[in-house]
Design an enzyme around this catalytic site. Structure first.
Site, PDB file in Angstrom:
ATOM      1  N   ASP A 199       2.341   2.857   0.612  1.00 52.68           N
ATOM      2  CA  ASP A 199       1.822   2.397  -0.686  1.00 52.68           C
ATOM      3  C   ASP A 199       2.758   1.425  -1.399  1.00 52.68           C
ATOM      4  OD1 ASP A 199      -0.298   4.117  -0.208  1.00 52.68           O
ATOM      5  OD2 ASP A 199       0.650   5.772  -1.278  1.00 52.68           O
ATOM      6  N   LYS A 231       1.400  -3.320   0.524  1.00 55.96           N
ATOM      7  CA  LYS A 231       1.211  -4.140   1.738  1.00 55.96           C
ATOM      8  C   LYS A 231      -0.073  -4.961   1.670  1.00 55.96           C
ATOM      9  CE  LYS A 231       1.488  -0.293   4.093  1.00 55.96           C
ATOM     10  NZ  LYS A 231       1.977   0.645   3.067  1.00 55.96           N
ATOM     11  N   GLY A 232      -1.156  -4.292   1.252  1.00 55.10           N
ATOM     12  CA  GLY A 232      -2.450  -4.977   1.199  1.00 55.10           C
ATOM     13  C   GLY A 232      -2.391  -6.204   0.317  1.00 55.10           C
ATOM     14  N   LYS A 233      -1.772  -6.060  -0.844  1.00 50.01           N
ATOM     15  CA  LYS A 233      -1.684  -7.183  -1.773  1.00 50.01           C
ATOM     16  C   LYS A 233      -0.960  -8.366  -1.132  1.00 50.01           C
ATOM     17  CE  LYS A 233       0.594  -9.197  -5.582  1.00 50.01           C
ATOM     18  NZ  LYS A 233       0.998  -9.336  -6.960  1.00 50.01           N
ATOM     19  N   ASN A 265      -6.062   6.805   7.108  1.00 51.14           N
ATOM     20  CA  ASN A 265      -5.087   7.430   6.197  1.00 51.14           C
ATOM     21  C   ASN A 265      -4.512   6.354   5.276  1.00 51.14           C
ATOM     22  OD1 ASN A 265      -3.875   6.269   8.463  1.00 51.14           O
ATOM     23  ND2 ASN A 265      -2.251   7.794   8.635  1.00 51.14           N
ATOM     24  N   GLY A 277      -4.558   3.188   2.656  1.00 47.82           N
ATOM     25  CA  GLY A 277      -5.397   2.669   1.572  1.00 47.82           C
ATOM     26  C   GLY A 277      -4.693   1.445   1.038  1.00 47.82           C
ATOM     27  N   HIS A 278      -5.201   0.277   1.360  1.00 50.71           N
ATOM     28  CA  HIS A 278      -4.535  -0.973   0.980  1.00 50.71           C
ATOM     29  C   HIS A 278      -5.347  -1.646  -0.133  1.00 50.71           C
ATOM     30  CE1 HIS A 278      -2.264  -1.230   5.078  1.00 50.71           C
ATOM     31  NE2 HIS A 278      -2.051  -0.116   4.422  1.00 50.71           N
ATOM     32  N   THR A 307      -3.564  13.352   4.906  1.00 52.73           N
ATOM     33  CA  THR A 307      -4.744  12.823   4.215  1.00 52.73           C
ATOM     34  C   THR A 307      -6.024  13.463   4.772  1.00 52.73           C
ATOM     35  OG1 THR A 307      -4.963  11.017   5.793  1.00 52.73           O
ATOM     36  CG2 THR A 307      -3.628  10.576   3.832  1.00 52.73           C
ATOM     37  N   GLN A 310       1.114   2.702   6.380  1.00 52.84           N
ATOM     38  CA  GLN A 310       2.111   3.717   6.018  1.00 52.84           C
ATOM     39  C   GLN A 310       3.454   3.023   5.739  1.00 52.84           C
ATOM     40  OE1 GLN A 310      -0.018   4.685   9.095  1.00 52.84           O
ATOM     41  NE2 GLN A 310      -1.314   5.104   7.336  1.00 52.84           N
ATOM     42  N   THR A 348      -6.262   6.394  -1.086  1.00 54.68           N
ATOM     43  CA  THR A 348      -7.163   7.045  -0.129  1.00 54.68           C
ATOM     44  C   THR A 348      -7.594   8.414  -0.617  1.00 54.68           C
ATOM     45  OG1 THR A 348      -6.285   5.843   1.751  1.00 54.68           O
ATOM     46  CG2 THR A 348      -7.290   7.968   2.250  1.00 54.68           C
ATOM     47  N   GLY A 403       2.653  -7.579 -10.757  1.00 54.59           N
ATOM     48  CA  GLY A 403       1.385  -6.985 -11.171  1.00 54.59           C
ATOM     49  C   GLY A 403       0.480  -6.898  -9.962  1.00 54.59           C
TER      50      GLY A 403
HETATM   51  P1  GDP Z   1      -0.391  -0.336   0.299  1.00 53.00           P
HETATM   52  O1  GDP Z   1      -0.904   0.924   0.900  1.00 53.00           O
HETATM   53  O2  GDP Z   1       1.014  -0.628   0.707  1.00 53.00           O
HETATM   54  O3  GDP Z   1      -1.294  -1.509   0.500  1.00 53.00           O
HETATM   55  O4  GDP Z   1      -0.325  -0.069  -1.284  1.00 53.00           O
HETATM   56  P2  GDP Z   1      -1.454   0.673  -2.174  1.00 53.00           P
HETATM   57  O5  GDP Z   1      -2.577  -0.246  -2.372  1.00 53.00           O
HETATM   58  O6  GDP Z   1      -1.734   2.030  -1.649  1.00 53.00           O
HETATM   59  O7  GDP Z   1      -0.638   0.916  -3.498  1.00 53.00           O
HETATM   60  C1  GDP Z   1      -0.072  -0.103  -4.243  1.00 53.00           C
HETATM   61  C2  GDP Z   1      -0.650  -0.025  -5.666  1.00 53.00           C
HETATM   62  O8  GDP Z   1       0.129  -0.816  -6.520  1.00 53.00           O
HETATM   63  C3  GDP Z   1      -2.050  -0.588  -5.763  1.00 53.00           C
HETATM   64  O9  GDP Z   1      -2.740   0.084  -6.780  1.00 53.00           O
HETATM   65  C4  GDP Z   1      -1.808  -2.047  -6.145  1.00 53.00           C
HETATM   66  O10 GDP Z   1      -2.910  -2.619  -6.821  1.00 53.00           O
HETATM   67  C5  GDP Z   1      -0.630  -1.910  -7.046  1.00 53.00           C
HETATM   68  N1  GDP Z   1       0.316  -3.030  -7.081  1.00 53.00           N
HETATM   69  C6  GDP Z   1       0.697  -3.841  -6.057  1.00 53.00           C
HETATM   70  N2  GDP Z   1       1.680  -4.667  -6.465  1.00 53.00           N
HETATM   71  C7  GDP Z   1       1.908  -4.387  -7.762  1.00 53.00           C
HETATM   72  C8  GDP Z   1       2.833  -4.881  -8.728  1.00 53.00           C
HETATM   73  O11 GDP Z   1       3.658  -5.746  -8.476  1.00 53.00           O
HETATM   74  N3  GDP Z   1       2.782  -4.319  -9.964  1.00 53.00           N
HETATM   75  C9  GDP Z   1       1.902  -3.343 -10.296  1.00 53.00           C
HETATM   76  N4  GDP Z   1       1.935  -2.853 -11.521  1.00 53.00           N
HETATM   77  N5  GDP Z   1       1.029  -2.840  -9.398  1.00 53.00           N
HETATM   78  C10 GDP Z   1       1.047  -3.354  -8.154  1.00 53.00           C
HETATM   79  P1  IMO Z   2      -0.653   3.209   3.330  1.00 54.23           P
HETATM   80  O1  IMO Z   2      -0.941   2.379   4.522  1.00 54.23           O
HETATM   81  C1  IMO Z   2       1.182   6.845   1.751  1.00 54.23           C
HETATM   82  C2  IMO Z   2       1.209  10.370   4.330  1.00 54.23           C
HETATM   83  C3  IMO Z   2       0.364  11.554   3.884  1.00 54.23           C
HETATM   84  C4  IMO Z   2       1.145  12.696   4.478  1.00 54.23           C
HETATM   85  C5  IMO Z   2       1.654  12.116   5.796  1.00 54.23           C
HETATM   86  C6  IMO Z   2       0.782  12.457   7.001  1.00 54.23           C
HETATM   87  O2  IMO Z   2      -1.693   3.185   2.286  1.00 54.23           O
HETATM   88  O3  IMO Z   2       0.730   2.971   2.813  1.00 54.23           O
HETATM   89  P2  IMO Z   2      -1.616  11.743   7.860  1.00 54.23           P
HETATM   90  O4  IMO Z   2      -2.932  11.611   7.161  1.00 54.23           O
HETATM   91  O5  IMO Z   2      -1.139  10.479   8.476  1.00 54.23           O
HETATM   92  O6  IMO Z   2      -1.602  12.892   8.809  1.00 54.23           O
HETATM   93  O7  IMO Z   2      -0.572  12.129   6.711  1.00 54.23           O
HETATM   94  O8  IMO Z   2       1.664  10.708   5.629  1.00 54.23           O
HETATM   95  N1  IMO Z   2       0.474   9.086   4.434  1.00 54.23           N
HETATM   96  C7  IMO Z   2       0.580   8.093   3.559  1.00 54.23           C
HETATM   97  N2  IMO Z   2       1.267   8.016   2.399  1.00 54.23           N
HETATM   98  N3  IMO Z   2       0.517   5.772   2.200  1.00 54.23           N
HETATM   99  C8  IMO Z   2      -0.151   5.822   3.364  1.00 54.23           C
HETATM  100  O9  IMO Z   2      -0.719   4.731   3.924  1.00 54.23           O
HETATM  101  C9  IMO Z   2      -0.164   7.033   4.086  1.00 54.23           C
HETATM  102  N4  IMO Z   2      -0.735   7.425   5.244  1.00 54.23           N
HETATM  103  C10 IMO Z   2      -0.320   8.689   5.452  1.00 54.23           C
HETATM  104  O10 IMO Z   2       0.286  11.631   2.488  1.00 54.23           O
HETATM  105  O11 IMO Z   2       2.264  12.959   3.687  1.00 54.23           O
HETATM  106 MG    MG Z   3      -1.767   2.723   0.297  1.00 54.47          MG
END
Ligand code: GDP
Ligand code: IMO
Ligand code: MG
Length: 424
Positions: A13, A16-18, A38, A40-41, A129, A224, A300, A414
């Site tokens: 989290d 990465k997606g951004k 698992n 969520g980008h 997840t 992840q 997610t 942001g």
């Molecule tokens: P990923 O799994 O690595 O793609 O990240 P996630 O989407 O799960 O979580 C990142 C969260 O932070 C999302 O809600 C994004 O919209 C948000 N986000 C990303 N970059 C920034 C940032 O620079 N500032 C803030 N405030 N939010 C951000």
């Molecule tokens: P992104 O790509 C954050 C965590 C789960 C749990 C452990 C094992 O959005 O960064 P699993 O479902 O793989 O068996 O879970 O890994 N986990 C993540 N935490 N971001 C993720 O993906 C994750 N994918 C799995 O919360 O602790």
């Molecule tokens: Mg994520």
């Protein structure tokens, strides 16, 4: 052309997606190489938020090809849900989305096995997840899995039945209360399989090879984070794939000497969702503020993410394991208003001060050693150029660059695509 990688350096989290979405304009192909739903980008642009689980984050760009690589595990039901959302937004994914025949399929019973396994672990649960990731990779390494390419064979449904029946007896073996209606789950699953079969399946390692040879640019999108890697993460509280750079080689068929830039992405603080050790975790108002301002809830599962200070011991380790060449710092805006910022630069471990990540980072073994830095007041979210950064943010960035010995080339201020600042 070499293949560039973008990887999370913490516990997922990181954003990465951004950043993949922002960088897509520089690439012909965006490829996911491991993990599954698992992940969520989150992408934000034109005032709208999009969450992708299996589909690469380049999908909103008309001229990029998006590849789901052999290392990914696909849940057809979740995949179909993602496609439906794209369709609602008139995104024409049919031409631009390719799926590796060697990617493994998550069956409904894999999800049930995940739930049974977690229930049986009780307090020791991973905090999965529950998307069936562990059981699907177990079947992959156990040589029992069903792959996308199998859907083109006439006997795949018999193989499905044999495997699902075996899973049912395994679920019974766990001896935990799991309620399910497999007939219902299967109805949904087979419908989704039909949708999946309408997409383009390819021999992706050959495709990736030819693409490189013909000068196409490729960005591999990690899922992840490095500390969730099955080998290098905080085992057993990890996911079931190699989330680190080597995972891109096995998950796409890219030779190690064909890897180019490695973008390592991290939050300006740390979060973790699920169980497992987290040395710099905060249980006070500072942690609460990070969670509230940063909206730290899983993309997610919606679960609250645990928050804490930046951990340079862990970050250095992740940079080493991945061979990071450029750093991207996310969510610095969330730290605006903190009077003092802390950065963990070492651990007290068994009476000694150490600067590397030891085998065991359970709270009883390590205590973080912090360097304190002055925080900044300014709101970063409206800034468009690094020249606008407050001095204290520059001090923070410079300190991290010096400690990690890698340049921070992107600072995100942001969630929106536009809130991205490039540094020279
Ligand atoms: P990923 O799994 O690595 O793609 O990240 P996630 O989407 O799960 O979580 C990142 C969260 O932070 C999302 O809600 C994004 O919209 C948000 N986000 C990303 N970059 C920034 C940032 O620079 N500032 C803030 N405030 N939010 C951000
Ligand atoms: P992104 O790509 C954050 C965590 C789960 C749990 C452990 C094992 O959005 O960064 P699993 O479902 O793989 O068996 O879970 O890994 N986990 C993540 N935490 N971001 C993720 O993906 C994750 N994918 C799995 O919360 O602790
Ligand atoms: Mg994520």
């Amino acid at each position: 052309m070499a293949v560039d990688l973008l990887l999370g350096l913490q516990w997922g989290d990181e954003g990465k997606g951004k950043i993949v979405d922002v960088l897509t304009k520089n690439y012909n192909i965006i490829a996911r190489f491991q993990g599954g739903p698992n992940a969520g980008h989150t992408l934000v642009f034109n005032g709208k938020k999009h969450v992708l689980h299996t589909i690469p984050s380049g999908i909103f760009h008309d001229d990029a090809t998006n590849l789901v690589g052999n290392g990914v595990v696909i849940d057809p039901v979740i995949f179909k849900g993602e496609l439906d959302k794209l369709e609602e937004q008139d995104i024409d994914y049919r031409k631009s989305l390719l799926i590796s025949r060697k990617a493994h399929i998550i069956l409904p019973t894999h999800r049930l096995l995940d739930a049974a396994s977690e229930a049986a672990k009780g307090k020791a649960k991973i905090g999965s997840t529950l998307k069936g990731i562990g059981p699907t990779y177990m079947d992959k390494t156990g040589r029992n899995g069903i792959r996308v390419g199998d859907l083109e064979l006439s006997d795949w449904k018999e193989r499905y039945r044999t495997l699902a029946d075996k899973h049912e007896s395994m679920i019974a073996f766990y001896n935990v209360e799991i309620e399910y209606d497999l007939a219902n789950l299967e109805e949904e699953f087979f419908k989704a399989i039909d949708v999946l079969k309408s997409l383009t399946f390819i021999d992706s390692e050959e495709y990736v090879y030819q693409a490189q040879k013909s000068g196409k640019t490729i960005l591999a999108e990690g899922a992840q984070g490095s500390l969730l890697d099955i080998d290098f993460g905080t085992y057993p509280f990890v996911t079931s794939s190699n989330t680190t750079a080597a995972g891109a080689c096995t998950g796409l068929g890219v030779a190690p000497n064909k890897i180019g830039e490695v973008f390592g992405i991290f939050k300006a603080y740390t979060t973790r969702v699920g169980s497992g050790p987290f040395p710099t975790e905060l249980f006070d108002e500072d942690g609460e503020t990070m969670g509230r301002v940063g909206h730290e809830f899983g993309a997610t599962t919606g679960r609250r993410r645990r928050c804490g200070w930046l951990d340079l011991v862990a970050l250095k380790y992740a940079c080493q394991v991945n061979g990071v060449t450029q750093l991207n710092m996310m969510k610095g805006d969330v730290l605006s208003g903190f009077k003092t910022l802390k950065v963990c630069t070492a651990y007290k471990y068994k009476g000694e001060v150490i600067e590397h990540l030891p085998y065991n980072i359970e709270p009883e073994n390590v205590e973080p050693v912090y360097t304190e830095m002055k925080g900044w007041e300014a709101d970063l979210t409206t800034m468009t150029d690094a020249s606008q950064f407050p001095k204290e943010l520059n001090d923070y960035i410079n300190f991290l660059e010096k400690e990690l010995e890698i340049p921070i080339t992107i600072v995100s201020v942001g969630p929106d695509r536009k809130q991205t600042i490039f540094r020279n």
